[in-house]
Scaffold this active site. Structure first.
Site, short mmCIF file in Angstrom:
data_model
loop_
_atom_site.label_atom_id
_atom_site.label_comp_id
_atom_site.label_asym_id
_atom_site.label_seq_id
_atom_site.Cartn_x
_atom_site.Cartn_y
_atom_site.Cartn_z
N TYR A 101 28.09 17.10 39.34
CA TYR A 101 27.91 16.02 40.32
C TYR A 101 29.23 15.85 41.05
O TYR A 101 30.30 15.82 40.43
CB TYR A 101 27.55 14.71 39.60
CG TYR A 101 27.52 13.51 40.53
CD1 TYR A 101 26.31 13.05 41.05
CD2 TYR A 101 28.70 12.85 40.91
CE1 TYR A 101 26.28 11.97 41.92
CE2 TYR A 101 28.67 11.78 41.77
CZ TYR A 101 27.46 11.33 42.27
OH TYR A 101 27.43 10.27 43.14
N GLU A 182 27.34 13.30 49.02
CA GLU A 182 27.08 13.52 47.60
C GLU A 182 26.35 14.86 47.40
O GLU A 182 25.45 15.18 48.17
CB GLU A 182 26.20 12.37 47.08
CG GLU A 182 25.82 12.49 45.61
CD GLU A 182 24.79 11.42 45.20
OE1 GLU A 182 25.19 10.32 44.80
OE2 GLU A 182 23.58 11.71 45.30
#
Ligand code: GDP
Ligand code: MN
Length: 366
Positions: A101, A182
């Site tokens: 992530y 993101e």
């Protein structure tokens, strides 16, 4: 403004980040002709909606050449958390060896950008931050340098590549005036790290620099929202029956809550903004009334906005259009006395507090 996955991926790719390749389509017929663009024999079909967690809700499915049309059909038209799927992204299926992530977000408290990296991606990052905070690396971008992040990733096999991706992601963010970028998951594959998803939110105040996105935004608006855009007022349509006009986003939000507190439902809300003129107020009423509300609540806290301008705009509107529905008005702040005088002369009553107004309008509309 939130971008769709394929739009965000395009920005990442332009900045040198390897992405899970794919092409968007709006109908099943377009798929076969384009499949040869992908260097893969297995595929992932992904709903192009702006809600998260598509995987868990059935909006991301694997497919083969044989069943791809059936899979596409099962996703196109489906309802994902209230959003209808009218577009899908047909992607190459990658071999995932792991999921990371990485994100960069505007941090208003720290007045800067925050970098968030986790070696356990593909999951709900907020949840992970709560349950295993040690697995989440958080640092201000002002402290980021390849060396400083390498230090924190010591021992991680793909550290060098991950650091490079962070640099490219930062570049993507600045270039697109984003408030959030993101990648979740950033997949570990035999070919290296690949962005298998994207989330990008462009700062609305910078949209004028990105006409390529505004055309999409425009098409998502209702006709009344488009008119409000042109008039320079922030207007949002809701599904209740009480129209709300306020000034300033915070006051408008509080007004929505107050209506909700007394059991009412807003039909829409309109923020006339700071320093609204007489004409803008009149136009705002015209826009709000198009939704055919059953009641209207005008809540003004005059700062730069002058109460007399608001009052005059209201009177001008009423002189041309009769308001046949219940209306409550709260008008305080700059030039309050002048504003009150205009209203009194025109037989318009005001109430002193937001709570009183909300309670009254809800009871009148019921
Ligand atoms: P989201 O649920 O809306 O965030 O959608 P994602 O694009 O992140 O996809 C959800 C999940 O599908 C990912 O976390 C992966 O586990 C899985 N997935 C997506 N693409 C691939 C792929 O190419 N290969 C494999 N093995 N899994 C994938
Ligand atoms: Mn994802």
């Amino acid at each position: 403004m939130k971008l769709k996955e394929y739009q965000g991926k395009a920005i990442f790719k332009k900045n040198g980040i390897r992405i899970q390749e794919g092409f968007p389509v709006n109908s099943v017929d377009e798929i076969q002709g384009k499949l040869s663009e992908l260097d893969s024999s297995e595929y992932v079909i992904k709903a192009q909606v702006l809600v998260g967690g598509r995987g868990k809700s059935g909006g991301v499915k694997f497919a083969t050449k044989e069943d791809i049309e059936d899979v596409a059909k099962s996703i196109l038209g489906m309802d994902l958390k209230g959003e209808k799927v009218d577009q899908i992204l047909v992607c190459e299926k990658l071999d995932f060896l792991g999921e990371l992530y990485v994100s960069i977000v505007v941090n208003r408290v720290e007045k800067g950008l925050t970098l968030i990296v986790s070696l356990e991606g593909g999951v709900d990052i907020e949840e992970l931050a709560k349950t295993s905070p040690s697995k989440v690396i958080k640092m201000p971008m002002s402290e980021f340098s390849p060396g400083s992040l390498m230090e924190k990733l010591k021992g991680f096999e793909h550290a060098t590549e991950l650091v490079e991706i962070v640099e490219k992601l930062a570049k993507s963010m600045v270039e697109s005036d984003a408030e959030l970028v993101e990648i979740n998951p950033l997949a570990i594959t035999p070919k290296g790290l690949v962005a298998a998803d994207s989330k990008v939110i462009i700062d609305d105040n910078a949209l004028f620099r990105h006409p390529e996105f505004t055309s999409q935004k425009e098409s998502e608006l209702t006709p009344i929202e488009k008119e409000a855009n042109k008039a320079g007022v922030a207007y949002v349509e809701l599904d209740g029956n009480i129209a709300i006009i306020g000034n300033g986003a915070g006051l408008v939000m509080a007004t929505l809550d107050a209506i909700g507190h007394y059991g009412g439902k807003p039909a829409n809300f309109l923020d006339v903004g700071g320093g609204a003129s007489v004409e803008k107020m009149e136009k705002s009423l015209e826009i709000c009334m198009k939704k055919d509300p059953k009641g209207i609540f005008i809540n003004i806290f005059g700062g730069i906005t002058r109460c007399d301008n608001i009052a005059q705009g209201l009177v001008d509107y009423i002189s041309k259009n009769e308001i046949k529905i219940p209306m409550v008005v709260r008008l305080i702040g700059t030039n309050e006395a002048e504003g009150q005088k205009i209203l009194t002369e025109n037989k318009i009553d005001t109430l002193a507090t937001m709570g009183e107004c909300a309670e009254k309008i809800v009871s009148l509309v019921k």
